[in-house]
Design a protein around this motif. Structure first.
Motif, short mmCIF file in Angstrom:
data_model
loop_
_atom_site.label_atom_id
_atom_site.label_comp_id
_atom_site.label_asym_id
_atom_site.label_seq_id
_atom_site.Cartn_x
_atom_site.Cartn_y
_atom_site.Cartn_z
N ALA A 43 -2.00 -9.12 -3.60
CA ALA A 43 -2.33 -8.64 -2.26
C ALA A 43 -2.17 -9.79 -1.27
O ALA A 43 -2.47 -10.94 -1.59
CB ALA A 43 -3.76 -8.09 -2.22
N SER A 44 -1.67 -9.45 -0.08
CA SER A 44 -1.43 -10.48 0.91
C SER A 44 -1.56 -9.92 2.32
O SER A 44 -1.54 -8.71 2.54
CB SER A 44 -0.02 -11.07 0.72
OG SER A 44 0.95 -10.07 0.92
N ILE A 45 -1.68 -10.87 3.26
CA ILE A 45 -1.71 -10.54 4.68
C ILE A 45 -0.64 -11.39 5.35
O ILE A 45 -0.70 -12.63 5.29
CB ILE A 45 -3.09 -10.84 5.30
CG1 ILE A 45 -4.18 -10.07 4.55
CG2 ILE A 45 -3.09 -10.53 6.79
CD1 ILE A 45 -5.59 -10.57 4.84
N ASP A 46 0.35 -10.76 5.95
CA ASP A 46 1.42 -11.47 6.64
C ASP A 46 0.93 -11.79 8.05
O ASP A 46 1.04 -10.98 8.97
CB ASP A 46 2.68 -10.61 6.68
CG ASP A 46 3.88 -11.34 7.25
OD1 ASP A 46 3.69 -12.25 8.07
OD2 ASP A 46 5.01 -10.99 6.89
N GLN A 49 3.68 -11.76 10.90
CA GLN A 49 4.05 -10.40 11.32
C GLN A 49 2.95 -9.79 12.18
O GLN A 49 3.21 -9.12 13.16
CB GLN A 49 4.33 -9.55 10.09
CG GLN A 49 4.75 -8.13 10.37
CD GLN A 49 3.57 -7.15 10.31
OE1 GLN A 49 2.60 -7.34 9.60
NE2 GLN A 49 3.67 -6.11 11.10
N GLN A 50 1.70 -10.05 11.84
CA GLN A 50 0.59 -9.41 12.54
C GLN A 50 0.21 -10.08 13.86
O GLN A 50 -0.20 -9.40 14.79
CB GLN A 50 -0.65 -9.36 11.63
CG GLN A 50 -0.47 -8.38 10.50
CD GLN A 50 -1.74 -8.24 9.66
OE1 GLN A 50 -2.83 -8.42 10.13
NE2 GLN A 50 -1.53 -7.91 8.40
N GLU A 77 -2.11 -1.48 4.43
CA GLU A 77 -0.94 -1.03 5.18
C GLU A 77 0.07 -0.36 4.25
O GLU A 77 0.56 0.71 4.53
CB GLU A 77 -0.23 -2.23 5.83
CG GLU A 77 -0.62 -2.51 7.22
CD GLU A 77 0.28 -3.56 7.84
OE1 GLU A 77 0.28 -3.62 9.07
OE2 GLU A 77 0.97 -4.34 7.14
N GLN A 78 0.41 -1.06 3.17
CA GLN A 78 1.45 -0.59 2.26
C GLN A 78 1.08 -0.93 0.82
O GLN A 78 0.42 -1.93 0.57
CB GLN A 78 2.79 -1.26 2.56
CG GLN A 78 3.34 -0.97 3.92
CD GLN A 78 4.61 -1.78 4.17
OE1 GLN A 78 4.61 -3.00 4.02
NE2 GLN A 78 5.67 -1.09 4.52
N SER A 87 2.17 -4.49 -5.51
CA SER A 87 2.07 -5.35 -4.34
C SER A 87 1.38 -4.59 -3.21
O SER A 87 1.80 -3.48 -2.85
CB SER A 87 3.48 -5.78 -3.91
OG SER A 87 3.42 -6.50 -2.70
N ARG A 89 0.02 -4.81 0.76
CA ARG A 89 0.04 -5.52 2.05
C ARG A 89 -1.13 -5.03 2.86
O ARG A 89 -1.31 -3.83 3.05
CB ARG A 89 1.35 -5.23 2.77
CG ARG A 89 1.50 -5.83 4.15
CD ARG A 89 1.53 -7.36 4.18
NE ARG A 89 2.54 -7.97 3.37
CZ ARG A 89 3.76 -8.28 3.76
NH1 ARG A 89 4.17 -7.99 4.97
NH2 ARG A 89 4.60 -8.85 2.94
N SER A 91 -3.79 -5.44 6.40
CA SER A 91 -3.86 -5.82 7.80
C SER A 91 -5.29 -6.17 8.15
O SER A 91 -6.23 -5.53 7.66
CB SER A 91 -3.40 -4.67 8.71
OG SER A 91 -3.61 -5.01 10.08
#
Length: 164
Positions: A43-46, A49-50, A77-78, A87, A89, A91
């Motif tokens: 899991a990650s937070i970009d 992008q945000q 989000e996804q 994976s 994603r 927010s």
């Protein structure tokens, strides 16, 4: 190997979760979703992008990175389940935490994924092997694609998840 990974099926776009920040990277942060430590998912937070469009520079963007070890509120989000590991994603944008909007995969128009919204989350799987794909749809977009003579399925697409 199991044909389909099932533990992550409890997670879906628009769902609020708690996450622990594990590490910082130039693009964002890697997190662990609370309750899914051994679920075999990443899991990650970009953060770029945000937040890059709303910050005045790199230092201001870096100041928004949650500290390593902190527990944060996030919204999914996804989810990509094409192949292991799953994976996710997330927010942490305040507007997304309030009400996450996305695009319908059929018509491309905005759709609200948060509770009370009109989104359906469709997970498609193959009979041939592992992996799945998640689609987001307006109720009406799915119903319109079901054969007109199949009234029952059209009606269910319009009502699934709604209170009676």
């Amino acid at each position: 190997m199991e044909r389909f990974e099932t533990e992550s099926l409890a997670l879906m776009p628009g769902q609020k979760v708690q996450a622990t920040v594990l590490s910082h990277h130039p693009w964002g942060v890697v997190v662990e979703i609370v309750g899914y430590k051994n679920a075999g998912l990443s899991a990650s937070i970009d953060m770029i992008q945000q937040f890059s469009r709303t910050t005045s520079g790199h230092d201001e963007l870096l100041a928004l990175f949650p500290p390593i070890g902190s527990q944060i509120d996030a919204v999914i989000e996804q989810i990509h389940r094409w192949h292991p590991p799953v994976s996710v994603r997330l927010s942490i944008r305040p507007a997304d935490l309030e009400s996450l909007a996305w695009s319908c995969d059929f018509c491309g128009e905005p759709i609200t994924l948060s509770p009370g919204g009109d989104a359906l989350v469709l997970d498609s799987r193959s009979n041939d092997g592992p992996g799945s794909h998640t689609l987001i749809s307006h109720r009406r977009c799915l119903a319109e694609r079901i054969r007109p003579e199949n009234h029952g399925e059209r009606a269910r697409a319009l009502k699934i998840g709604k209170m009676h």
